[in-house]
Design an enzyme around this catalytic site. Structure first.
Site, PDB file in Angstrom:
ATOM      1  N   TYR A 173       0.814  -1.218   0.000  1.00 11.51           N
ATOM      2  CA  TYR A 173       0.000   0.000   0.000  1.00 11.51           C
ATOM      3  C   TYR A 173       0.845   1.264   0.000  1.00 11.51           C
ATOM      4  O   TYR A 173       0.311   2.367   0.059  1.00 11.51           O
ATOM      5  CB  TYR A 173      -0.914   0.031   1.239  1.00 11.51           C
ATOM      6  CG  TYR A 173      -1.869  -1.130   1.303  1.00 11.51           C
ATOM      7  CD1 TYR A 173      -2.813  -1.345   0.297  1.00 11.51           C
ATOM      8  CD2 TYR A 173      -1.831  -2.017   2.368  1.00 11.51           C
ATOM      9  CE1 TYR A 173      -3.676  -2.416   0.357  1.00 11.51           C
ATOM     10  CE2 TYR A 173      -2.695  -3.089   2.438  1.00 11.51           C
ATOM     11  CZ  TYR A 173      -3.624  -3.289   1.424  1.00 11.51           C
ATOM     12  OH  TYR A 173      -4.487  -4.342   1.489  1.00 11.51           O
ATOM     13  N   THR A 174       2.149   1.119   0.005  1.00 11.95           N
ATOM     14  CA  THR A 174       3.015   2.307   0.106  1.00 11.95           C
ATOM     15  C   THR A 174       3.999   2.375  -1.047  1.00 11.95           C
ATOM     16  O   THR A 174       4.304   1.373  -1.686  1.00 11.95           O
ATOM     17  CB  THR A 174       3.812   2.290   1.427  1.00 11.95           C
ATOM     18  OG1 THR A 174       4.582   1.087   1.474  1.00 11.95           O
ATOM     19  CG2 THR A 174       2.897   2.345   2.641  1.00 11.95           C
TER      20      THR A 174
END
Length: 745
Positions: free
Chosen positions: A25-26
């Protein structure tokens, strides 16, 4: 980190210790500062490359940093038997410190502190004092105390309710844990005065609101927060770094010097690498220029040879070129055979010669290397430096003392004849009608009674004067608070008194004013005046207040101003009243001057101060009493007889004289005490003070001053206390209206 090296997109955690999101997610990329500071020149053989864990690739053993990142972002870690904890610093200040040590390798730590006063934490806060910073920078170990930034705001003008706003917290503190801890301490009644606590932080910044009760003092609540929570924390510096493969505890200057040595080696290696490349390229260019100057011959040789190796060999023999030069010449394309292209090669050779000359100069001059280090670091400062976040406050005390969390309230100090003292809250006594007995101040020990009632503030300095001329000091709140029924605390538990030493006077002081003095009188008649501020700093073991001759005792100490009057009396009833201004101020370690010429067998009996506001000393006087108005001198004899004499019955006289008759006493009787009465008057214009008399047998009698008759200086007086056969008055105390409510039965 003070200067993050990676720019992240997504959730990377928070100051509340929330976990970061999963990697999927990053996203992240290197920060421009990282590239400029760490990776520039990495490919120029500036550092050694070593095999990685599986020997599949090579990796740098360290990075060619342009500023000491060990200090820039700090470091924290634990190894086997050792640990390190280095605080982060400001980039601009770090570069300035580097430039100072470059310009002057012998620079002192103080010179470095002028441009880099201390750490700069990413969470801001206030660093208290610079002693811990100085120790850490000097020895490598030190304790830096950091306090959160707060504001005190009035949130409701009508109710005057206030709130403490926390805007920044100390480095490595957890905000969520801090808020929980405050709430927990409020529930446990450790923190008082807090009505509500809210965390209003958002993406714009931190804001924790602590609402206070209307009766709460914000300063005391804040000091309690500093004392009991992480709003004030300490950062323990342990500056251990690896130098030449060995862990070593280093101070600031040593770390900066080690970095400069490393940076010098980086620049030398970079210069040598560039020099070898420039020399190699110049060699090639010179060969190409020779070939272009003999282009027709080169073409003819090339056409006549059968292969590349033969052509190379022919060119080497024909023009004295090296194999590399011959290869480069053969690799030239037809477009580079023009006149303009030849000029470019000539210009390149000239440029390379200049570059080689500069690199040789650089390698031969340490000064030029240091200039380059400074220039490259300054470029980083100009591009990436940010203002300091952590403030350094030298004016605040690091430790939150008891005085910071104790309200400055009125209190009552009671000293007993036997050397016991107790502190009581005046609110424990209900106001009673004037003239009633009042509540007892509580149990005293057998044959003991209260001798002094002093109303003061809990923050006051209390000066304790002993009969040996030593003065001790302690804050009023240091005396344990007692109930009425408690016997009190022995002074020997509070003060380092020697055997047989007794406290004879107690003076509470709120401020050590320049125009205030202490007047001291000894039993043998020496008097002196010392400025009050001479006692502002008293060590725990006490200091000398007066030099005593053998056999003398310091018995009376009073506070006065120059406009006040001082009244002295001897045991044989002689009195001197004079202005405090007539006493020359002296230092502590002096004996003083004669107060009164004492006849054989006579000693001093009392001293009291007449404030200038009630001074009633006539120009001339008469032995007969006409004006009976206050103030009066209240005389009490050992035989239990006493009287009041108006002050206007006396005149001002010099010190060191016999004095005026104040009381004509029998030969076998002495004066026990003299007080200035009438400083506190009731509605009827009469004194509302009381006098407490204690006999040698322990009998206590309390008399209203207004019931003691006003007489002349030569009068015999009236009976105040009927004593047993051969008994005497042991002590007497004058109690003001404020203390009368709490006097003994």
């Amino acid at each position: 980190m003070r200067y993050p090296l990676v720019q992240g997109h997504g959730n990377f955690g928070s100051i509340d210790a929330d976990p970061p999101a999963a990697m999927r997610y990053t996203e992240c990329r290197l920060d421009p500062l990282s590239e400029a500071m760490f990776l520039t020149d990495l490919e120029l053989n500036t550092v050694d490359f070593v095999p990685n864990f599986d020997n599949s690739q090579k990796e740098p053993s360290l990075l060619p940093a342009r500023v000491p990142s060990l200090l820039l972002n700090g470091s924290s870690g634990i190894a086997v038997g050792m640990a390190t904890n280095i605080p982060p610093h400001n980039l601009g200040e770090l570069v300035d410190a580097l430039s100072v040590i470059i310009q002057n390798p012998e620079a002192t730590l103080q010179e470095l502190l002028e441009c880099m006063p201390g750490p700069d934490f990413p969470t801001g806060g206030i660093i208290l004092g610079n002693q811990g910073i100085l120790e850490a920078y000097k020895s490598g170990r030190g304790r830096i105390v950091v306090r959160g930034k707060t504001d005190i705001l009035t949130i409701d003008e009508k109710s005057k309710s206030t709130a403490i706003i926390i805007k920044e917290i100390p480095y490595q503190a957890n905000k969520a844990t801090l808020v929980e801890k405050i709430a927990e301490l409020v529930e446990e009644k450790v923190l008082e005065g807090i009505s509500d606590i809210r965390d209003e932080s958002d993406r714009t910044g931190m804001r924790v609101v602590i609402e206070l009760k209307r009766s709460a003092d914000p300063a005391i609540v804040l000091n309690n927060l500093y004392r009991h929570t992480a709003l004030q924390s300490s950062f323990s510096c342990n500056m251990v770094a690896i130098l030449d493969g060995q862990p070593k505890l280093m101070g600031l200057k040593e770390i900066l010097q080690a970095f400069l040595d490393f940076r010098c080696s980086v620049i030398e290696r970079r210069a040598r690498f560039k020099l070898s490349q420039a020399l190699e390229r110049k060699h090639i260019v010179e060969g190409i220029v020779v070939g272009l100057d003999n282009l027709d011959v080169v073409i003819q040789i090339t056409r006549e040879t059968s292969n590349h190796a033969a052509a190379t060999e022919a060119l080497v023999k024909g023009f004295g070129l090296s194999e590399k030069q011959a290869d480069a010449l053969l690799d030239i394309t037809l477009r580079k055979l023009t006149f303009l292209e030849r000029k470019k090669f000539v210009d390149e050779a000239k440029t390379l010669s200049e570059e080689i000359s500069k690199l040789n100069d650089l390698l031969s001059s340490k000064k030029l290397i240091f200039q380059l280090i400074h220039q490259e670091a300054a470029d980083l400062k100009n591009k990436f430096s940010t203002p300091r976040r952590s403030l350094i406050d030298d004016s605040v005390n690091i430790e939150v003392d008891d005085i910071d969390i104790i309200p400055n309230e009125e209190m009552l100090l009671i000293l007993s004849e036997k050397g016991y003292v107790k502190r009581m809250n005046p609110n424990t006594f209900n106001l009673q009608n004037r003239g009633t007995i009042g509540k007892s101040v509580g149990k005293m020990r057998m044959n003991d009674t209260a001798s002094d009632f002093i109303v003061c503030q809990t923050h006051d300095h209390v000066l304790y004067f002993s009969d040996k001329g030593i003065v001790y000091s302690a804050r009023a709140y240091k005396i344990p608070e007692s109930t009425r029924t408690a016997t009190g605390t022995p002074l020997v538990q509070l003060l380092p008194l020697s055997d047989g030493e007794r406290i004879t006077s107690i003076i509470p002081v709120s401020e050590f004013g320049e125009d205030q003095y202490l007047v001291m009188l000894t039993v043998n008649g020496y008097i002196k005046k010392v400025p009050l501020n001479a006692f502002s700093s008293i060590r725990s073991s006490g200091i000398i207040s007066i030099q005593l001759v053998p056999g003398d005792e310091l018995k009376w100490v009073r506070r006065c101003g120059n406009d006040d009057l001082v009244a002295l009396a001897s045991q044989k009833g002689k009195v001197i009243v004079n202005s405090c201004d007539k006493i020359r101020p002296l230092g502590r370690n002096t004996r003083g001057a004669g107060a009164m010429k004492l006849k054989e067998g006579d000693k001093m009996a009392a001293m009291d101060i007449i404030p200038s506001t009630v001074d009633k000393m006539p120009e001339s006087y008469s032995s007969r009493v006409r004006d009976r108005s206050p103030p009066w001198l209240l005389f009490i004899a050992e035989n239990g007889i006493g009287k009041r004499v108006p002050l206007n019955a006396f005149r001002q006289s010099r010190f060191n004289v016999v004095g005026l008759v104040g009381y004509k006493l029998p030969a076998d009787c002495r004066l026990a005490a003299v007080f200035v009465a009438g400083l506190s008057l009731g509605d009827d214009g009469e004194s509302d003070e009381q006098v407490v008399l204690v006999s040698q047998s322990g009998t206590v009698n309390r008399i209203k001053v207004k019931d003691i008759s006003i007489q002349s200086r030569y009068a015999r007086g009236v009976i105040l206390m009927r004593l047993e056969h051969a008994g005497k008055t042991q002590s007497a105390s004058l109690i003001s209206a404020a203390a009368a409510e709490v006097a003994e039965d």
